[in-house]
Design a protein around this motif. Structure first.
Motif, PDB file in Angstrom:
ATOM      1  N   ARG A 283     -21.927 -26.589  18.976  1.00 41.25           N
ATOM      2  CA  ARG A 283     -20.305 -25.653  19.164  1.00 41.25           C
ATOM      3  C   ARG A 283     -19.987 -24.929  19.814  1.00 41.25           C
ATOM      4  NH1 ARG A 283     -15.580 -27.075  18.834  1.00 41.25           N
ATOM      5  NH2 ARG A 283     -14.904 -24.874  17.999  1.00 41.25           N
ATOM      6  N   VAL A 284     -19.688 -25.568  21.846  1.00 45.18           N
ATOM      7  CA  VAL A 284     -19.521 -24.607  22.313  1.00 45.18           C
ATOM      8  C   VAL A 284     -18.198 -25.253  23.016  1.00 45.18           C
ATOM      9  CG1 VAL A 284     -20.015 -24.243  24.738  1.00 45.18           C
ATOM     10  CG2 VAL A 284     -21.721 -24.210  22.502  1.00 45.18           C
ATOM     11  N   ARG A 285     -16.891 -24.490  22.541  1.00 41.75           N
ATOM     12  CA  ARG A 285     -16.159 -25.542  23.078  1.00 41.75           C
ATOM     13  C   ARG A 285     -14.855 -23.677  24.243  1.00 41.75           C
ATOM     14  NH1 ARG A 285     -16.527 -28.979  20.057  1.00 41.75           N
ATOM     15  NH2 ARG A 285     -16.418 -31.216  20.910  1.00 41.75           N
ATOM     16  N   PRO A 286     -14.843 -23.610  25.402  1.00 43.97           N
ATOM     17  CA  PRO A 286     -14.398 -22.061  25.387  1.00 43.97           C
ATOM     18  C   PRO A 286     -12.783 -22.290  25.684  1.00 43.97           C
ATOM     19  CG  PRO A 286     -15.824 -23.011  27.028  1.00 43.97           C
ATOM     20  CD  PRO A 286     -15.780 -23.745  25.960  1.00 43.97           C
ATOM     21  N   HIS A 287     -12.151 -21.314  25.494  1.00 40.66           N
ATOM     22  CA  HIS A 287     -10.864 -21.084  25.485  1.00 40.66           C
ATOM     23  C   HIS A 287     -10.094 -21.965  24.147  1.00 40.66           C
ATOM     24  CE1 HIS A 287     -10.474 -19.162  28.880  1.00 40.66           C
ATOM     25  NE2 HIS A 287     -11.150 -19.720  29.528  1.00 40.66           N
ATOM     26  N   THR A 288     -10.958 -21.942  22.675  1.00 42.79           N
ATOM     27  CA  THR A 288     -10.314 -22.669  21.569  1.00 42.79           C
ATOM     28  C   THR A 288     -10.395 -21.518  20.276  1.00 42.79           C
ATOM     29  OG1 THR A 288     -11.876 -23.521  21.220  1.00 42.79           O
ATOM     30  CG2 THR A 288     -10.919 -24.488  22.434  1.00 42.79           C
ATOM     31  N   PRO A 289      -9.931 -21.335  19.634  1.00 41.68           N
ATOM     32  CA  PRO A 289     -10.098 -20.615  18.328  1.00 41.68           C
ATOM     33  C   PRO A 289     -10.963 -20.794  18.221  1.00 41.68           C
ATOM     34  CG  PRO A 289      -7.635 -21.645  18.547  1.00 41.68           C
ATOM     35  CD  PRO A 289      -8.090 -22.787  19.302  1.00 41.68           C
ATOM     36  N   GLY A 290     -11.733 -21.578  18.047  1.00 39.16           N
ATOM     37  CA  GLY A 290     -12.946 -21.763  16.706  1.00 39.16           C
ATOM     38  C   GLY A 290     -14.527 -20.775  18.074  1.00 39.16           C
ATOM     39  N   PHE A 291     -13.662 -20.454  19.588  1.00 39.72           N
ATOM     40  CA  PHE A 291     -14.607 -20.056  19.998  1.00 39.72           C
ATOM     41  C   PHE A 291     -15.087 -18.380  19.860  1.00 39.72           C
ATOM     42  CE2 PHE A 291     -15.977 -17.435  23.990  1.00 39.72           C
ATOM     43  CZ  PHE A 291     -17.355 -18.336  24.571  1.00 39.72           C
ATOM     44  N   LEU A 292     -14.374 -17.776  18.980  1.00 42.67           N
ATOM     45  CA  LEU A 292     -14.637 -16.794  18.108  1.00 42.67           C
ATOM     46  C   LEU A 292     -15.069 -16.563  17.333  1.00 42.67           C
ATOM     47  CD1 LEU A 292     -13.918 -13.343  18.395  1.00 42.67           C
ATOM     48  CD2 LEU A 292     -11.562 -13.780  17.037  1.00 42.67           C
ATOM     49  N   ARG A 293     -14.740 -17.510  16.856  1.00 36.65           N
ATOM     50  CA  ARG A 293     -15.452 -17.884  14.906  1.00 36.65           C
ATOM     51  C   ARG A 293     -16.923 -18.197  15.178  1.00 36.65           C
ATOM     52  NH1 ARG A 293     -10.084 -20.322  13.446  1.00 36.65           N
ATOM     53  NH2 ARG A 293     -10.810 -21.803  13.756  1.00 36.65           N
ATOM     54  N   ASP A 294     -16.985 -19.529  16.409  1.00 34.66           N
ATOM     55  CA  ASP A 294     -18.656 -19.634  16.720  1.00 34.66           C
ATOM     56  C   ASP A 294     -19.171 -18.397  17.302  1.00 34.66           C
ATOM     57  OD1 ASP A 294     -17.382 -22.074  15.970  1.00 34.66           O
ATOM     58  OD2 ASP A 294     -17.243 -22.265  18.360  1.00 34.66           O
ATOM     59  N   THR A 295     -18.756 -17.641  17.668  1.00 34.97           N
ATOM     60  CA  THR A 295     -19.502 -15.902  18.465  1.00 34.97           C
ATOM     61  C   THR A 295     -20.118 -15.246  17.118  1.00 34.97           C
ATOM     62  OG1 THR A 295     -18.342 -16.290  19.963  1.00 34.97           O
ATOM     63  CG2 THR A 295     -19.285 -14.257  19.526  1.00 34.97           C
ATOM     64  N   THR A 296     -18.752 -15.226  16.120  1.00 31.55           N
ATOM     65  CA  THR A 296     -19.159 -14.748  15.071  1.00 31.55           C
ATOM     66  C   THR A 296     -20.570 -14.916  14.224  1.00 31.55           C
ATOM     67  OG1 THR A 296     -17.460 -13.256  14.526  1.00 31.55           O
ATOM     68  CG2 THR A 296     -18.652 -13.414  13.088  1.00 31.55           C
ATOM     69  N   VAL A 297     -20.491 -17.068  14.166  1.00 34.19           N
ATOM     70  CA  VAL A 297     -20.682 -17.086  12.670  1.00 34.19           C
ATOM     71  C   VAL A 297     -22.224 -17.181  13.372  1.00 34.19           C
ATOM     72  CG1 VAL A 297     -21.015 -19.832  13.247  1.00 34.19           C
ATOM     73  CG2 VAL A 297     -21.343 -19.434  11.450  1.00 34.19           C
ATOM     74  N   LYS A 298     -22.597 -16.793  14.065  1.00 32.28           N
ATOM     75  CA  LYS A 298     -24.245 -16.617  14.709  1.00 32.28           C
ATOM     76  C   LYS A 298     -24.988 -14.940  14.489  1.00 32.28           C
ATOM     77  CE  LYS A 298     -23.327 -17.514  18.706  1.00 32.28           C
ATOM     78  NZ  LYS A 298     -22.143 -17.666  18.335  1.00 32.28           N
ATOM     79  N   ARG A 299     -23.871 -14.764  14.131  1.00 26.80           N
ATOM     80  CA  ARG A 299     -24.229 -12.938  13.892  1.00 26.80           C
ATOM     81  C   ARG A 299     -25.542 -13.167  12.259  1.00 26.80           C
ATOM     82  NH1 ARG A 299     -25.209 -10.336  17.573  1.00 26.80           N
ATOM     83  NH2 ARG A 299     -25.156  -8.367  16.211  1.00 26.80           N
ATOM     84  N   LYS A 300     -26.282 -11.688  12.383  1.00 25.37           N
ATOM     85  CA  LYS A 300     -26.988 -12.078  10.959  1.00 25.37           C
ATOM     86  C   LYS A 300     -26.579 -11.915   9.943  1.00 25.37           C
ATOM     87  CE  LYS A 300     -29.766  -7.995   9.073  1.00 25.37           C
ATOM     88  NZ  LYS A 300     -29.743  -6.426   9.196  1.00 25.37           N
TER      89      LYS A 300
END
Length: 396
Positions: free
Chosen positions: A34-51
């Motif tokens: 899941r890598v798509r810069p400048h899309t709404p999913g980018f912020l969520r993808d950043t978060t979902v990898k966290r502990k």
């Protein structure tokens, strides 16, 4: 922010060893999915990898919903406002507060108390103290017990680690920018991280291997060429004019930044002539001279490591001149040069990594005889295939 396509390529290649946050092996598969810069999913993808989302069981449901493999559902219609942006899966601390307000009629003051409880040292216990208030509030709202339990569990999942959306936004920007830097200036980024170790998750050997996969030459520590820390240096042999990386003097175990600066200052005045010149002008201890010799830092003088090690720590030190004929040492005996495997072992013992050869290369034939596959071969195999692997046990 720099161009999106470049950062996207840096991400989607799956090579995230130096990119802020996705450097951990557990996060690499997600980067590839899941890598798509400048899309709404980018912020969520950043978060979902966290502990927290991983421990709370949010990661995989979110990914399945993102891919359309399962429907987006909510435990109750009153939870939709809080969870709509993240497909019905809680990811951010603010969502827990909104759930408490919308579903349990928490006042702003109570919601702030919940936020503080989630961030407290003993968060699970403090959040548990509010469980009765949450369930009572949801009962008054007419939320069925099963849905109320599900919502309460979502809120309790933020105990011990609450990840706010503002943190995710800031981290997403850093991740995106570092991916762009890695795409355009990989040698500079890798050298910069090596110069500031220990940090992050990967060690020097992993960074060196990643550099080599990108066609970047890495040189070991050199008494005549290395700076205090790792740095980029010209590489005339590079077909793409990409710079090389030279490991710093401080990569040698025990050599402090001050001692390295002493070496660089002395060398700037005039190049070292030989081992004796290094010993007299830097006043390094015998132990550090021997460490440098074992690490190959004296290779520029034309002696192999065993000969250099034999003589490195034996030179007399002092500022007083010595009588002619009394300063020179008896030549080293005819010692055998180190084998390639011994050289790699010496690199690992003195610097923690080898710039020339990965340790596994010396046992690759043995592993192949036993049908052990390489990581590259495994990538192309079907999921759930049973394989035999061999390598170094790291990051356990």
């Amino acid at each position: 922010m720099p161009g999106g396509s470049d950062s996207s390529r840096a991400w989607s290649s799956g090579s995230g060893a130096e990119v802020h946050s996705p450097r951990r092996p557990t996060r690499r598969p997600l980067i590839e999915r899941r890598v798509r810069p400048h899309t709404p999913g980018f912020l969520r993808d950043t978060t979902v990898k966290r502990k927290q989302p991983i421990q709370a069981g949010s990661k995989h449901p979110y990914l399945r919903r993102r891919r359309g493999e399962e429907p987006v559902t909510y435990p109750h219609p009153l939870a939709e406002r809080a969870l709509e942006k993240t497909l019905g899966v809680p990811l951010w601390q603010e969502q827990a507060m909104t759930l408490a307000i919308d579903c349990a009629s928490f006042s702003p003051e109570e919601a702030d108390r919940l936020r503080k409880a989630m961030a407290a040292k003993h968060a699970p216990e403090k959040v548990a103290e509010l469980r009765g208030r949450l369930l009572d509030g949801m009962a008054r709202k007419g939320i069925p017990p099963a849905a109320a339990e599900r919502i309460t569990s979502m809120i309790e999942a933020f105990s011990d680690y609450g990840f706010p959306q503002s943190h995710a936004q800031s981290m997403a920007g850093i991740i995106y920018a570092s991916a762009w830097i890695k795409h355009h200036y990989p040698a500079a980024l890798i050298a910069g991280i090596m110069a500031n170790l220990p940090m992050g998750f990967y060690d020097s050997q992993t960074l060196i291997q990643d550099a080599k996969r990108r066609g970047i030459t890495v040189h070991g520590a050199d008494i005549q060429a290395s700076g205090v820390h790792a740095a980029v240096v010209p590489d005339p042999a590079s077909p793409s004019a990409q710079p090389a990386i030279r490991r710093g003097l401080t990569s040698v175990t025990g050599l402090s930044a001050d001692a390295a600066r002493t070496i660089v200052t002395a060398r700037t005045e005039r190049p070292f002539k030989d081992l004796e010149d290094v010993a007299r002008r830097t006043q390094l201890s015998a132990r550090l001279m021997e460490q440098l010799a074992t690490a190959g830092a004296f290779d520029a003088f034309g002696e192999h490591r065993r000969n250099a090690l034999w003589t490195a720590g034996a030179f007399p030190r002092g500022h007083q001149p010595y009588l002619p004929g009394l300063g020179a040492l008896t030549p080293a005996p005819d010692l055998p040069a180190m084998t390639p495997a011994e050289t790699t072992a010496a690199d690992l013992a003195t610097t923690g990594a080898s710039a020339t050869t990965h340790p596994i290369q010396h046992v690759r034939a043995y592993l192949q005889q036993r049908d052990a596959l390489t990581a590259a071969a495994v990538r192309g195999m079907a999921d759930q295939t049973r394989v035999r692997l061999g390598g170094l046990a790291k990051y356990l």
